[in-house]
Scaffold this active site. Structure first.
Site, PDB file in Angstrom:
ATOM      1  N   LYS A   1       0.831  -1.218   0.000  1.00 51.21           N
ATOM      2  CA  LYS A   1       0.000   0.000   0.000  1.00 51.21           C
ATOM      3  C   LYS A   1       0.859   1.259   0.000  1.00 51.21           C
ATOM      4  CE  LYS A   1      -2.228  -0.690   3.866  1.00 51.21           C
ATOM      5  NZ  LYS A   1      -1.612  -1.944   4.340  1.00 51.21           N
TER       6      LYS A   1
ATOM      7  N   ARG B   1      11.599  -6.556   4.693  1.00 50.99           N
ATOM      8  CA  ARG B   1      11.369  -5.130   4.444  1.00 50.99           C
ATOM      9  C   ARG B   1      12.338  -4.270   5.261  1.00 50.99           C
ATOM     10  NH1 ARG B   1       5.486  -2.412   5.036  1.00 50.99           N
ATOM     11  NH2 ARG B   1       5.662  -2.873   7.261  1.00 50.99           N
TER      12      ARG B   1
ATOM     13  N   ARG C   1      -9.399   1.505   8.883  1.00 48.84           N
ATOM     14  CA  ARG C   1      -8.985   0.145   9.213  1.00 48.84           C
ATOM     15  C   ARG C   1     -10.034  -0.602  10.010  1.00 48.84           C
ATOM     16  NH1 ARG C   1      -3.062   0.722   8.978  1.00 48.84           N
ATOM     17  NH2 ARG C   1      -1.954  -1.039   9.738  1.00 48.84           N
TER      18      ARG C   1
ATOM     19  N   ARG D   1      11.484  -2.151  10.769  1.00 45.87           N
ATOM     20  CA  ARG D   1      10.454  -1.730  11.717  1.00 45.87           C
ATOM     21  C   ARG D   1      10.363  -2.718  12.869  1.00 45.87           C
ATOM     22  NH1 ARG D   1       5.060  -0.124   8.463  1.00 45.87           N
ATOM     23  NH2 ARG D   1       4.201  -1.175  10.291  1.00 45.87           N
TER      24      ARG D   1
ATOM     25  N   ARG E   1      -0.429  -8.879  13.374  1.00 45.68           N
ATOM     26  CA  ARG E   1      -1.045  -7.808  12.575  1.00 45.68           C
ATOM     27  C   ARG E   1      -1.966  -8.389  11.500  1.00 45.68           C
ATOM     28  NH1 ARG E   1       4.245  -5.616  10.910  1.00 45.68           N
ATOM     29  NH2 ARG E   1       3.217  -4.131   9.543  1.00 45.68           N
TER      30      ARG E   1
END
Ligand code: AMP
Length: 217
Positions: free
Chosen positions: A13, A127, A88, A160, A171
């Site tokens: 996203k 990531r 969300r 992160r 998540r």
């Protein structure tokens, strides 16, 4: 142009919203980035948000809504915006619709980027992102030119805190429970467009651009 990007964490996203923002000339608003920056600054919002981010849980709706409403009224949003990570939950979506209606504003499309769970886990573990300019890399599919260093601004890349396998699965559970119902909500409202995110980056980009311009449905 007012767009919402929907999809699980790691669907792309942020990357795609950044690309669309450049092409369409409207700002990208990432609630995740806003909260991470607030945590970094250590003020009242940051302290409140931190406990949720650390647990991979959602920040309470009221807090998020206030922040998004304020941000969407800033002058650079006069021609529209691309929301990345908001709404969300169903209450967030309903409150945001009411907020838009009060201002006679229309949401053009909600674009869902669809990616299977195991691909998400693989992507997020690899990531890395730049804490300064927020450019996102993937060690396998999109590595920086120099290991650990941002191509754009030269800062040291970071992972992160919530990109560990345990937190990623947490998540994803939160996404299934709280956010997945929005797909049906926006489908019923006639706003939903779906793009397959499990394709080469360039293909996803092209499909997204077409969908956001109404050329693909
Ligand atoms: P993201 O970068 O979009 O994965 O967001 C990181 C974290 O920020 C999430 O795990 C939540 O704790 C919080 N967050 C971001 N956007 C929202 C939202 N719309 N509602 C509630 N919490 C959010």
């Amino acid at each position: 142009m007012r767009l919402v990007m929907l999809g699980p964490p790691g669907a792309g996203k942020g990357t795609q919203a950044g690309f669309l923002s450049e092409r369409l000339g409207v700002p990208q608003i990432s609630t995740g980035d806003i909260f991470r920056e607030a945590v970094r600054q250590g003020g009242e919002l940051g302290m409140k948000a931190r406990e949720y981010l650390d647990r991979g849980e959602l920040v309470p709706d009221q807090v998020v809504l206030e922040i998004v409403a304020r941000r969407c009224l800033e002058p650079d949003c006069s021609q529209g915006f691309i929301l990345d990570g908001f709404p969300r939950t169903l209450p967030q979506a309903e409150a945001f619709d009411a907020w838009l209606e009060e201002r006679n504003l229309i949401l053009d499309s909600v674009i869902e980027i669809d990616v299977p769970d195991e691909e998400i886990v693989r992507r997020l573990i690899n990531r890395r992102s730049c804490p300064k300019c927020c450019t996102v890399y993937n060690l396998i599919s999109n590595p920086p030119m120099k290991s650990g260093v941002c191509d754009v601004c030269g800062s040291n890349l970071v992972q992160r805190d919530d990109d560990t396998e345990r937190m990623i699965r947490q998540r994803l559970r939160v996404y299934q429970k709280e956010t997945q119902p929005l797909v049906e909500y926006y489908r019923k409202g006639g706003k939903l467009r779906v793009v397959q995110g499990n394709a080469p980056l360039q293909v996803v980009k092209e499909n997204l651009l077409k969908v956001s311009l109404g050329e693909l449905v």
